[in-house]
Write a protein that holds these residues in place. Sequence first.
Motif, short mmCIF file in Angstrom:
data_model
loop_
_atom_site.label_atom_id
_atom_site.label_comp_id
_atom_site.label_asym_id
_atom_site.label_seq_id
_atom_site.Cartn_x
_atom_site.Cartn_y
_atom_site.Cartn_z
N GLN A 174 -45.42 -27.02 -74.78
CA GLN A 174 -45.59 -27.70 -73.59
C GLN A 174 -46.78 -28.53 -73.37
O GLN A 174 -46.79 -29.18 -72.63
N LEU B 283 -46.06 -32.22 -72.51
CA LEU B 283 -45.99 -32.43 -71.00
C LEU B 283 -47.34 -32.35 -70.45
O LEU B 283 -47.71 -33.30 -69.92
N TYR B 284 -47.80 -31.17 -70.72
CA TYR B 284 -49.27 -30.94 -69.89
C TYR B 284 -50.61 -31.89 -70.27
O TYR B 284 -50.91 -32.73 -69.61
N SER C 3 -49.78 -35.59 -69.73
CA SER C 3 -49.63 -36.04 -68.10
C SER C 3 -51.42 -36.21 -67.45
O SER C 3 -51.64 -36.86 -66.84
N GLU D 237 -52.91 -39.13 -68.83
CA GLU D 237 -52.09 -40.48 -68.28
C GLU D 237 -52.77 -40.64 -66.68
O GLU D 237 -53.24 -41.85 -66.52
N ASP E 253 -41.23 -25.62 -67.57
CA ASP E 253 -41.43 -27.02 -67.93
C ASP E 253 -41.01 -28.35 -67.16
O ASP E 253 -41.87 -29.23 -67.01
N LYS F 2 -45.39 -31.36 -64.99
CA LYS F 2 -46.03 -32.94 -64.69
C LYS F 2 -46.23 -33.01 -63.10
O LYS F 2 -47.26 -33.61 -62.94
N VAL G 206 -49.65 -31.19 -62.45
CA VAL G 206 -50.66 -32.03 -62.93
C VAL G 206 -50.92 -33.17 -62.03
O VAL G 206 -52.02 -33.45 -61.66
N TYR G 207 -49.88 -33.94 -61.72
CA TYR G 207 -50.12 -35.09 -60.61
C TYR G 207 -50.76 -34.59 -59.37
O TYR G 207 -51.61 -35.14 -58.88
#
Length: 457
Positions: free
Chosen positions: A299, A303-304, A307, A310, A399, A403, A406-407
């Motif tokens: 994960q 994903l984490y 993100s 980004e 899962d 995102k 995090v956003y």
Amino acid sequence: MATSRMKSINMNMKYLLSIGLLAAMFIQGPSLRADEGMWLVNMLNRITMAEMSEMGLNLTAEEIYDINNASLKDAIVRLNGGSCTGEVISSQGLVLTNHHCAYDAIQGFSSTANDYLTDGFFALEKGQEKHIEDFYISFLVRIDDVSDRILADVTADMDETTRQATIAEASKAFLALMNPEGTKELDLKSFYYENEFYLFEYQSFKDIRLVAAPPESVGKYGGDTDNWMWPRHTGDFSMLRIYADENNEPADYSETNVPYQPKRHLRISMDGVSEGDFTMVMGYPGSTDRFLSSWGVEQALSLYNPSVVEVRDMKLTTMKKHMDADPAVRIQYAAKYAQTANYWKYYIGQSKGLKRLNIQSEKAELEARFTDWVNGDANRLSEYGEALELIEGYYADTDASVKGKVYALEAGLIGSDISLFAFRFNRMAAGLFSEDAEEVAATQAMLTDYVAGFYRE
């Protein structure tokens, strides 16, 4: 010791759904030995001091940590609640720490006319040292294992919600019992995913002054390119001084305060080092994910981590555009830019390292061995048989939301100063609704100071 601790954690995997190990002062042996590890300083008698002595340690456990006499713990300090570690290196309260640990303070004293970030700052006498607002340094007084007290009412058949509530209630009651007048500085921390609990007592000093900081060209040499890399060649240091009242006790800032006289300070050897010298690191690390499962690693990688990188990449690009265009903005945003870039680079490097070392496969192999161990005994199968299934299910269920979370955090709550300001203001404002007039007045004063600090140029 490290192996036995990992085994005990694996044997309690039903409780490992949250990640993170809160850590405090530690001793770490040479990194290339199989017996390297991390320990609380009050645990040194639980490891083999004789073995450490054979490796070259010339101190006893009591010389490192002693609650009744001056020891090495009295020379190692915690900055701002654990953001950094420092070392007291003189009888006049002089503290050595990293450049980035004082970076926010250096920025606060800088302007286009006096750009200490670029030019550096060195106080040639004590009268030139600069008081740092909202900065404090803490000494460890003692550590106590209070696991039995906090976990007294926890049972193996509790679900996680009930277990958390039981621990929270026990923690609140215990802290109230240990600090009835609220005069002690106590910090109750959980370790090994809330399987052990330790009570830390500190003494904090709030009159801290900047003594020295090199120019950025020295203190941040290599910048983000070299950050989190090894070897790294940089003059990453700054110096602070602790001030106390006439009785050598903590006090608010005052021109009449005097340099603190520590119980113990480190002496810097000019003899250098030799091949094979014993190495020991003592300080205040943050947290570790070393016990993350294979699904947790997956994960993080998919994903984490990407993100976070980004969003922070976009934030850094936006800040740099305006910082490059205006010297005043460059100074005002220097610390925020550095803080954002720090973990932007960290997660880039962590992902590369996890892939290069094939950590996910190593975790999967460990989990396979754990499964074989569980299946080898009916009692173990009954108690731990569904542990890995529960952990895998947790990551499968979360899962889809990683995102978004995090956003929301990176671009929302801490994405702009004003949103984080509003969040903190709201949490601090609860006292305004108290029926206690003194609490209302104290809250108003606290909020006034907070607002003034936020909007100061």
